[in-house]
Motif scaffolding. Structure first.
Motif, PDB file in Angstrom:
ATOM      1  N   THR A 185       0.828  -1.216   0.000  1.00 14.40           N
ATOM      2  CA  THR A 185       0.000   0.000   0.000  1.00 14.40           C
ATOM      3  C   THR A 185       0.858   1.260   0.000  1.00 14.40           C
ATOM      4  O   THR A 185       2.053   1.204   0.325  1.00 14.40           O
ATOM      5  CB  THR A 185      -0.908   0.026   1.247  1.00 14.40           C
ATOM      6  N   LYS A 186       0.204   2.391  -0.319  1.00 19.56           N
ATOM      7  CA  LYS A 186       0.924   3.677  -0.331  1.00 19.56           C
ATOM      8  C   LYS A 186       0.452   4.617   0.773  1.00 19.56           C
ATOM      9  O   LYS A 186       1.141   5.562   1.129  1.00 19.56           O
ATOM     10  CB  LYS A 186       0.711   4.379  -1.683  1.00 19.56           C
ATOM     11  N   TYR A 187      -0.758   4.406   1.296  1.00 16.60           N
ATOM     12  CA  TYR A 187      -1.313   5.274   2.337  1.00 16.60           C
ATOM     13  C   TYR A 187      -1.589   4.478   3.605  1.00 16.60           C
ATOM     14  O   TYR A 187      -1.209   4.872   4.689  1.00 16.60           O
ATOM     15  CB  TYR A 187      -2.618   5.900   1.827  1.00 16.60           C
ATOM     16  N   TYR A 188      -2.213   3.319   3.416  1.00 15.45           N
ATOM     17  CA  TYR A 188      -2.663   2.518   4.552  1.00 15.45           C
ATOM     18  C   TYR A 188      -1.503   1.816   5.252  1.00 15.45           C
ATOM     19  O   TYR A 188      -0.632   1.230   4.605  1.00 15.45           O
ATOM     20  CB  TYR A 188      -3.658   1.463   4.060  1.00 15.45           C
ATOM     21  N   SER A 189      -1.510   1.869   6.567  1.00 14.75           N
ATOM     22  CA  SER A 189      -0.547   1.119   7.388  1.00 14.75           C
ATOM     23  C   SER A 189      -1.233   0.878   8.729  1.00 14.75           C
ATOM     24  O   SER A 189      -2.301   1.442   8.999  1.00 14.75           O
ATOM     25  CB  SER A 189       0.735   1.925   7.606  1.00 14.75           C
ATOM     26  N   LEU A 190      -0.603   0.099   9.579  1.00 16.21           N
ATOM     27  CA  LEU A 190      -1.167  -0.133  10.913  1.00 16.21           C
ATOM     28  C   LEU A 190      -1.328   1.187  11.662  1.00 16.21           C
ATOM     29  O   LEU A 190      -2.360   1.446  12.291  1.00 16.21           O
ATOM     30  CB  LEU A 190      -0.249  -1.086  11.690  1.00 16.21           C
ATOM     31  N   GLU A 191      -0.330   2.051  11.547  1.00 13.00           N
ATOM     32  CA  GLU A 191      -0.378   3.336  12.257  1.00 13.00           C
ATOM     33  C   GLU A 191      -1.500   4.211  11.699  1.00 13.00           C
ATOM     34  O   GLU A 191      -2.228   4.865  12.442  1.00 13.00           O
ATOM     35  CB  GLU A 191       0.970   4.074  12.136  1.00 13.00           C
ATOM     36  N   VAL A 192      -1.624   4.224  10.352  1.00 17.79           N
ATOM     37  CA  VAL A 192      -2.675   5.039   9.728  1.00 17.79           C
ATOM     38  C   VAL A 192      -4.052   4.485  10.100  1.00 17.79           C
ATOM     39  O   VAL A 192      -4.986   5.247  10.377  1.00 17.79           O
ATOM     40  CB  VAL A 192      -2.487   5.099   8.193  1.00 17.79           C
ATOM     41  N   HIS A 193      -4.182   3.156  10.139  1.00 28.76           N
ATOM     42  CA  HIS A 193      -5.441   2.525  10.528  1.00 28.76           C
ATOM     43  C   HIS A 193      -5.873   3.054  11.909  1.00 28.76           C
ATOM     44  O   HIS A 193      -7.004   3.500  12.094  1.00 28.76           O
ATOM     45  CB  HIS A 193      -5.261   1.003  10.555  1.00 28.76           C
ATOM     46  N   LYS A 194      -4.958   3.005  12.848  1.00 28.40           N
ATOM     47  CA  LYS A 194      -5.293   3.446  14.212  1.00 28.40           C
ATOM     48  C   LYS A 194      -5.581   4.948  14.251  1.00 28.40           C
ATOM     49  O   LYS A 194      -6.539   5.399  14.873  1.00 28.40           O
ATOM     50  CB  LYS A 194      -4.148   3.106  15.162  1.00 28.40           C
ATOM     51  N   ALA A 195      -4.719   5.715  13.564  1.00 24.94           N
ATOM     52  CA  ALA A 195      -4.855   7.178  13.602  1.00 24.94           C
ATOM     53  C   ALA A 195      -6.165   7.635  12.968  1.00 24.94           C
ATOM     54  O   ALA A 195      -6.745   8.643  13.377  1.00 24.94           O
ATOM     55  CB  ALA A 195      -3.672   7.818  12.877  1.00 24.94           C
ATOM     56  N   ALA A 196      -6.647   6.880  11.977  1.00 24.42           N
ATOM     57  CA  ALA A 196      -7.857   7.292  11.253  1.00 24.42           C
ATOM     58  C   ALA A 196      -9.077   7.386  12.166  1.00 24.42           C
ATOM     59  O   ALA A 196     -10.023   8.113  11.881  1.00 24.42           O
ATOM     60  CB  ALA A 196      -8.124   6.302  10.112  1.00 24.42           C
ATOM     61  N   PHE A 197      -9.035   6.655  13.290  1.00 23.83           N
ATOM     62  CA  PHE A 197     -10.171   6.666  14.227  1.00 23.83           C
ATOM     63  C   PHE A 197     -10.007   7.725  15.314  1.00 23.83           C
ATOM     64  O   PHE A 197     -10.881   7.867  16.174  1.00 23.83           O
ATOM     65  CB  PHE A 197     -10.344   5.282  14.861  1.00 23.83           C
ATOM     66  N   THR A 198      -8.892   8.441  15.294  1.00 22.04           N
ATOM     67  CA  THR A 198      -8.712   9.548  16.241  1.00 22.04           C
ATOM     68  C   THR A 198      -9.362  10.780  15.621  1.00 22.04           C
ATOM     69  O   THR A 198      -8.836  11.361  14.670  1.00 22.04           O
ATOM     70  CB  THR A 198      -7.205   9.800  16.494  1.00 22.04           C
ATOM     71  N   LEU A 199     -10.506  11.160  16.127  1.00 24.18           N
ATOM     72  CA  LEU A 199     -11.308  12.184  15.460  1.00 24.18           C
ATOM     73  C   LEU A 199     -11.095  13.563  16.089  1.00 24.18           C
ATOM     74  O   LEU A 199     -11.121  13.696  17.319  1.00 24.18           O
ATOM     75  CB  LEU A 199     -12.796  11.822  15.546  1.00 24.18           C
ATOM     76  N   PRO A 200     -10.920  14.584  15.256  1.00 15.03           N
ATOM     77  CA  PRO A 200     -10.963  15.948  15.786  1.00 15.03           C
ATOM     78  C   PRO A 200     -12.303  16.162  16.507  1.00 15.03           C
ATOM     79  O   PRO A 200     -13.313  15.518  16.149  1.00 15.03           O
ATOM     80  CB  PRO A 200     -10.884  16.816  14.531  1.00 15.03           C
ATOM     81  N   LEU A 201     -12.320  17.066  17.476  1.00 12.68           N
ATOM     82  CA  LEU A 201     -13.526  17.195  18.316  1.00 12.68           C
ATOM     83  C   LEU A 201     -14.785  17.484  17.505  1.00 12.68           C
ATOM     84  O   LEU A 201     -15.847  16.936  17.795  1.00 12.68           O
ATOM     85  CB  LEU A 201     -13.305  18.278  19.376  1.00 12.68           C
ATOM     86  N   PHE A 202     -14.665  18.330  16.481  1.00 13.92           N
ATOM     87  CA  PHE A 202     -15.885  18.683  15.727  1.00 13.92           C
ATOM     88  C   PHE A 202     -16.411  17.485  14.931  1.00 13.92           C
ATOM     89  O   PHE A 202     -17.607  17.395  14.655  1.00 13.92           O
ATOM     90  CB  PHE A 202     -15.656  19.903  14.819  1.00 13.92           C
ATOM     91  N   VAL A 203     -15.523  16.534  14.588  1.00 19.58           N
ATOM     92  CA  VAL A 203     -15.972  15.326  13.873  1.00 19.58           C
ATOM     93  C   VAL A 203     -16.540  14.324  14.887  1.00 19.58           C
ATOM     94  O   VAL A 203     -17.602  13.730  14.657  1.00 19.58           O
ATOM     95  CB  VAL A 203     -14.825  14.696  13.053  1.00 19.58           C
ATOM     96  N   ALA A 204     -15.861  14.180  16.022  1.00 19.99           N
ATOM     97  CA  ALA A 204     -16.355  13.273  17.058  1.00 19.99           C
ATOM     98  C   ALA A 204     -17.768  13.675  17.492  1.00 19.99           C
ATOM     99  O   ALA A 204     -18.607  12.827  17.777  1.00 19.99           O
ATOM    100  CB  ALA A 204     -15.403  13.272  18.255  1.00 19.99           C
ATOM    101  N   ALA A 205     -18.029  14.973  17.483  1.00 20.22           N
ATOM    102  CA  ALA A 205     -19.356  15.449  17.912  1.00 20.22           C
ATOM    103  C   ALA A 205     -20.465  14.925  16.998  1.00 20.22           C
ATOM    104  O   ALA A 205     -21.617  14.798  17.418  1.00 20.22           O
ATOM    105  CB  ALA A 205     -19.370  16.983  17.917  1.00 20.22           C
ATOM    106  N   LEU A 206     -20.112  14.569  15.767  1.00 16.22           N
ATOM    107  CA  LEU A 206     -21.121  14.075  14.825  1.00 16.22           C
ATOM    108  C   LEU A 206     -21.557  12.652  15.179  1.00 16.22           C
ATOM    109  O   LEU A 206     -22.543  12.146  14.647  1.00 16.22           O
ATOM    110  CB  LEU A 206     -20.570  14.088  13.393  1.00 16.22           C
ATOM    111  N   THR A 207     -20.809  11.988  16.046  1.00 18.07           N
ATOM    112  CA  THR A 207     -21.127  10.602  16.398  1.00 18.07           C
ATOM    113  C   THR A 207     -21.874  10.520  17.735  1.00 18.07           C
ATOM    114  O   THR A 207     -22.181   9.422  18.202  1.00 18.07           O
ATOM    115  CB  THR A 207     -19.841   9.742  16.502  1.00 18.07           C
ATOM    116  N   LYS A 208     -22.129  11.675  18.370  1.00 20.09           N
ATOM    117  CA  LYS A 208     -22.757  11.635  19.703  1.00 20.09           C
ATOM    118  C   LYS A 208     -24.269  11.731  19.587  1.00 20.09           C
ATOM    119  O   LYS A 208     -24.788  12.331  18.685  1.00 20.09           O
ATOM    120  CB  LYS A 208     -22.233  12.791  20.548  1.00 20.09           C
TER     121      LYS A 208
END
Ligand code: SAM
Length: 275
Positions: free
Chosen positions: A252-275
């Motif tokens: 892959t060129k973008y995806y990695s274990l680190e990117v997989h984990k980081a992708a779920f770390t949401l900025p607060l304004f995005v996390a608010a969309l899941t509440k």
């Protein structure tokens, strides 16, 4: 040639890029289809004047819509892709050796043909012997198939026209029934800057149907705002617990274990969309 393609990304905002060649233009039974060669993004597939995929940034979208879900499920033997006629999602699915069969259900066969001809780097996976191609409406396909797939990937156009029903609760219910008892699905769910109501609604509906609903992010410069969301619904497996064994074998060129984990770390304004 010296002309510009402009996508009206919202009713008040546009992205323009210089076009060096119009490679193809046609009106299919479903949409206006075009392939342009552009300076910033290389060859670009456009449907109804909306950018679908480009040679320069397609890998981000296709790797992130596929590997997050396929590395989460420990044994994804049967994988359904809805939409995705350009073939990029299938190209990433067939990188997984444990996939025995993958079915592409694209409503517009002309998209598949155009991708085969003008975007061979993206459509190349369609020739893999494990791939079944069905030209049909993804909505009726999931209604007819129960307990049939470990993973379903919804690689759709924006929620207009034929894709509207792909963003509705009744469809997510049918997706749940089309999945095996430990299945999971992922859908592209648009921009956290410009589609907040849609993301909030989809997340709520997926959380009502699936034990686990998670939102994650990737950066895709040709899409409105650049930052893009994906929504994952799972009956059993949590994408935060990835399968490292599968990850090690992926090219892959973008995806990695680190990117997989980081992708779920949401900025607060995005996390608010899941509440
Ligand atoms: N990556 C792209 C994006 O996010 O803009 C999507 C690419 S792919 C070309 C989207 C495909 O979904 C289109 O080819 C379109 O024809 C297909 N599509 C739209 N509605 C559909 C439906 N109800 N069933 C199956 N395919 C559908």
């Amino acid at each position: 040639m010296n002309s510009w393609f402009t996508e009206l990304q919202t009713k008040d905002m546009a992205l323009s890029c210089r076009v060096t060649e119009i490679l193809h233009q046609e009106k299919t039974p479903y949409q206006e289809l075009a392939v342009y060669n552009t300076v910033p993004f290389g060859r670009m597939l456009v449907l109804d004047d909306i950018i679908q995929t480009t040679i320069v940034d397609e890998f981000v979208y296709h790797e992130m819509i596929v590997h997050v879900s396929l590395c989460t499920h420990p044994a994804p033997r049967r994988v359904l892709v809805i939409g995705g006629g350009d073939g990029g999602t299938i190209r990433e699915v067939v990188k997984h050796q444990e996939v025995e069969k993958t079915t592409l259900v694209e409503i517009d066969g002309r998209v598949i043909e155009a991708a085969r001809k003008f975007l061979p780097e993206i459509s190349c996976g369609l020739t893999d012997p494990r791939v079944e191609i069905i030209v049909d409406d993804g909505i009726s396909h999931v209604e007819k198939n129960k307990n049939a797939y470990e993973v379903i990937i919804i690689d759709s156009t924006d929620p207009i026209g034929a894709a509207t029903g792909l963003f509705e609760a009744a469809f997510y219910q049918n997706i749940a029934e089309a999945l095996t008892e430990d299945g999971l699905f992922v859908a592209q769910t648009e921009s956290p800057f410009f589609n907040r109501d849609l993301i909030r609604r989809v997340n709520r509906e997926v959380a009502e149907i699936f034990p686990l609903a998670r939102l994650y992010l990737a950066n895709i410069p040709s899409y409105p705002g650049g930052l893009w969301t994906f929504t994952l619904g799972s009956k059993k497996y949590d994408p935060l617990k990835v399968n490292k064994r599968i990850l090690a074998s992926l090219n892959t060129k973008y995806y990695s274990l680190e990117v997989h984990k980081a992708a779920f770390t949401l900025p607060l304004f995005v996390a608010a969309l899941t509440k």
